[in-house]
Each structure stands twice: as C-alpha cells, then as structure tokens.
Design a protein around this motif. Sequence first.
Motif, PDB file in Angstrom:
ATOM      1  N   LYS A  27       0.485  -1.497  -0.451  1.00 17.87           N
ATOM      2  CA  LYS A  27       0.087  -0.120   0.090  1.00 17.87           C
ATOM      3  C   LYS A  27       0.885   1.417   0.382  1.00 17.87           C
ATOM      4  O   LYS A  27       0.685   2.697  -0.614  1.00 17.87           O
ATOM      5  N   LEU A  28       1.949   0.844   0.620  1.00 23.30           N
ATOM      6  CA  LEU A  28       3.045   2.204   1.041  1.00 23.30           C
ATOM      7  C   LEU A  28       3.956   2.435  -0.382  1.00 23.30           C
ATOM      8  O   LEU A  28       4.088   3.652  -1.157  1.00 23.30           O
ATOM      9  N   LEU A  29       3.695   1.027  -1.309  1.00 17.64           N
ATOM     10  CA  LEU A  29       4.500   1.375  -2.362  1.00 17.64           C
ATOM     11  C   LEU A  29       3.558   1.703  -3.872  1.00 17.64           C
ATOM     12  O   LEU A  29       4.061   2.401  -4.268  1.00 17.64           O
ATOM     13  N   ALA A  30       3.004   1.543  -3.866  1.00 14.68           N
ATOM     14  CA  ALA A  30       1.156   1.919  -4.460  1.00 14.68           C
ATOM     15  C   ALA A  30       1.045   3.520  -3.935  1.00 14.68           C
ATOM     16  O   ALA A  30      -0.368   3.886  -3.074  1.00 14.68           O
ATOM     17  N   TYR A  31       1.318   4.884  -4.380  1.00 10.45           N
ATOM     18  CA  TYR A  31       1.315   5.876  -4.113  1.00 10.45           C
ATOM     19  C   TYR A  31       0.812   6.642  -5.141  1.00 10.45           C
ATOM     20  O   TYR A  31       0.433   7.673  -4.778  1.00 10.45           O
ATOM     21  N   LYS A  32       0.698   5.927  -6.202  1.00  9.36           N
ATOM     22  CA  LYS A  32      -0.408   7.016  -7.798  1.00  9.36           C
ATOM     23  C   LYS A  32      -2.099   7.035  -7.556  1.00  9.36           C
ATOM     24  O   LYS A  32      -2.153   6.024  -7.531  1.00  9.36           O
ATOM     25  N   GLY A  33      -2.423   8.449  -7.423  1.00  9.24           N
ATOM     26  CA  GLY A  33      -3.989   7.742  -7.459  1.00  9.24           C
ATOM     27  C   GLY A  33      -4.524   7.679  -9.010  1.00  9.24           C
ATOM     28  O   GLY A  33      -3.888   7.437 -10.011  1.00  9.24           O
ATOM     29  N   ILE A  34      -5.543   7.911  -9.087  1.00  7.94           N
ATOM     30  CA  ILE A  34      -6.513   7.685 -10.555  1.00  7.94           C
ATOM     31  C   ILE A  34      -6.129   8.888 -11.685  1.00  7.94           C
ATOM     32  O   ILE A  34      -6.061   9.875 -11.438  1.00  7.94           O
ATOM     33  N   GLY A  35      -5.473   8.464 -13.246  1.00  2.56           N
ATOM     34  CA  GLY A  35      -5.547   9.138 -14.012  1.00  2.56           C
ATOM     35  C   GLY A  35      -3.857   9.839 -14.369  1.00  2.56           C
ATOM     36  O   GLY A  35      -3.383  10.626 -14.737  1.00  2.56           O
ATOM     37  N   GLU A  36      -2.556   9.668 -13.014  1.00 11.07           N
ATOM     38  CA  GLU A  36      -1.530   9.289 -12.981  1.00 11.07           C
ATOM     39  C   GLU A  36      -1.024   8.652 -13.959  1.00 11.07           C
ATOM     40  O   GLU A  36      -1.570   7.452 -14.014  1.00 11.07           O
ATOM     41  N   PRO A  37       0.481   9.253 -14.193  1.00 12.37           N
ATOM     42  CA  PRO A  37       1.004   8.116 -15.358  1.00 12.37           C
ATOM     43  C   PRO A  37       1.633   6.822 -14.492  1.00 12.37           C
ATOM     44  O   PRO A  37       2.349   7.391 -13.014  1.00 12.37           O
ATOM     45  N   CYS A  38       1.450   5.961 -15.291  1.00 12.87           N
ATOM     46  CA  CYS A  38       2.326   4.943 -14.558  1.00 12.87           C
ATOM     47  C   CYS A  38       3.510   4.051 -15.449  1.00 12.87           C
ATOM     48  O   CYS A  38       2.752   3.882 -16.738  1.00 12.87           O
ATOM     49  N   GLU A  39       3.755   2.995 -14.890  1.00 12.00           N
ATOM     50  CA  GLU A  39       4.251   1.716 -15.812  1.00 12.00           C
ATOM     51  C   GLU A  39       4.031   0.546 -15.462  1.00 12.00           C
ATOM     52  O   GLU A  39       3.389  -0.291 -16.134  1.00 12.00           O
ATOM     53  N   HIS A  40       3.473   0.033 -14.734  1.00 13.02           N
ATOM     54  CA  HIS A  40       2.964  -0.882 -14.093  1.00 13.02           C
ATOM     55  C   HIS A  40       1.952  -0.829 -13.033  1.00 13.02           C
ATOM     56  O   HIS A  40       2.279  -0.177 -12.445  1.00 13.02           O
ATOM     57  N   ASN A  41       1.634  -2.183 -12.509  1.00 12.21           N
ATOM     58  CA  ASN A  41      -0.301  -2.042 -11.706  1.00 12.21           C
ATOM     59  C   ASN A  41       0.080  -1.194 -10.677  1.00 12.21           C
ATOM     60  O   ASN A  41      -0.223  -0.760 -10.233  1.00 12.21           O
ATOM     61  N   SER A  42       2.056  -2.557 -10.092  1.00 17.67           N
ATOM     62  CA  SER A  42       2.011  -2.215  -8.889  1.00 17.67           C
ATOM     63  C   SER A  42       2.494  -0.370  -8.575  1.00 17.67           C
ATOM     64  O   SER A  42       2.108  -0.414  -7.041  1.00 17.67           O
ATOM     65  N   GLU A  43       2.127   0.218  -9.227  1.00 15.96           N
ATOM     66  CA  GLU A  43       1.963   1.511  -8.594  1.00 15.96           C
ATOM     67  C   GLU A  43       0.828   2.374  -8.347  1.00 15.96           C
ATOM     68  O   GLU A  43       1.094   3.509  -7.785  1.00 15.96           O
ATOM     69  N   CYS A  44      -0.162   2.027  -8.668  1.00 14.46           N
ATOM     70  CA  CYS A  44      -1.408   2.187  -8.549  1.00 14.46           C
ATOM     71  C   CYS A  44      -2.263   2.013  -7.463  1.00 14.46           C
ATOM     72  O   CYS A  44      -2.171   1.424  -7.483  1.00 14.46           O
ATOM     73  N   GLN A  45      -2.860   2.852  -6.405  1.00 14.81           N
ATOM     74  CA  GLN A  45      -3.926   2.301  -5.794  1.00 14.81           C
ATOM     75  C   GLN A  45      -4.709   1.863  -5.986  1.00 14.81           C
ATOM     76  O   GLN A  45      -5.629   0.462  -5.668  1.00 14.81           O
TER      77      GLN A  45
END
Length: 193
Positions: A27-45
């Motif tokens: 949960k701490l690593l998944a710091y990005k919210g909806i609409g933010e750029p990402c590369e992997h699923n694990s980055e997103c909340q």
Amino acid sequence: MSIMVWKLLLLLLLWAVPMFQNRKTRKLLAYKGIGEPCEHNSECQSDCCVTNSLNPQKFCTPQTVFLQCVPWRKPNGHFCEEHSECHSKCCIRTGDSPNKFCSAKSIFLQCVSWRKQEGDKCRSHSECWSLCCLPLSENSSPHCTKRTGILALCLPVFLQFELLRSPLPSNSDPGSPPLCCPCLPVLSCVCAC
C-alpha cells in the motif's frame, strides 16, 4: 496435546505476520492515484495501470465492477491490425484499400468484411459479395460475377454457353438418364466421370 496446539498457533502467527507486513508495504509503494501516469499495476492504488486513449502512455485507472483491469480499445473508424485492438473486437477492411479499421459487428454479432461488387477485378472468390470470381471470357482477367442457374453455382460464362451448345452424350440403355460432360451437377442428368 496442548503443547502441540500452542506450537501450531505460534507457527501460524509467525507465518501470518510477514503476510500483513507485505500488504502494508505494498500500500505504501502504490502511491499514485487515478489519472496519474504509470508503468506497472503495482504503482497504482487501484492496482490497475493501462492505456486510456490512443496515446500509448499508461495511466492509473479504476478497476471494473468485476475487479478487472481493462485497457482502452479503439472506437469504430480507427485504423487497426487485430480484432483485440477494437472496442467492438472487429477489425476488417471497410473499402477497396488493404487497410483495416475498427467496425461494428452485424446484427448476428459477426465481423463481416467489405467485399467487391459485381464487375470489379478480383483474385479469389472471397473478395466478392457473390463469392464468385471468374474470368468473363477464356482470355480475360477474373472479375466478380453473380452466381447463375437454379443451384446458384459459380460457373464460368463461357462454360455455361458451351454446355448449352454441345449435345449431351447418350447411354446405350434407353431407360437410364443421359450423361453430362464435363462433370457438372445438372438436375436432369447423372455425371459418370
């Protein structure tokens, strides 16, 4: 007996503590919210990082009601190469050019490709609406032609006229039906080739 139960509970507790710690860390690593750029699923909340437009950049998006992570697909009219690229899951030729585009499925949920009209030049039967690609004469290039006869067969025009002009060979037995040559299914005769 009670010592074995306590040992089992202790082992279970030792196994469970790291599992809960991993969830908190995740949960701490998944710091990005909806609409933010990402590369992997694990980055997103939401644990969902997919494309959401023609832009190849991925963004954090919410999961579906069924907790699936579904990428954006092209709407009808967009250039495509495979069915999976399209929202309709239908990527076909829509005109004379070899390019394929996303298109709606038919009323029977089929993906029906564009085909050439009668009179257009063709290379195979599958290119024509009539599914009949034949030369108009013995020396001409093939064209889309309509099917002919009672059985709607794809017969060359010059062969049809040849059959009408040539007399049918007869059998020696007067009670048997006449034979057809060349072997083509005709209602009033039997092929013996």
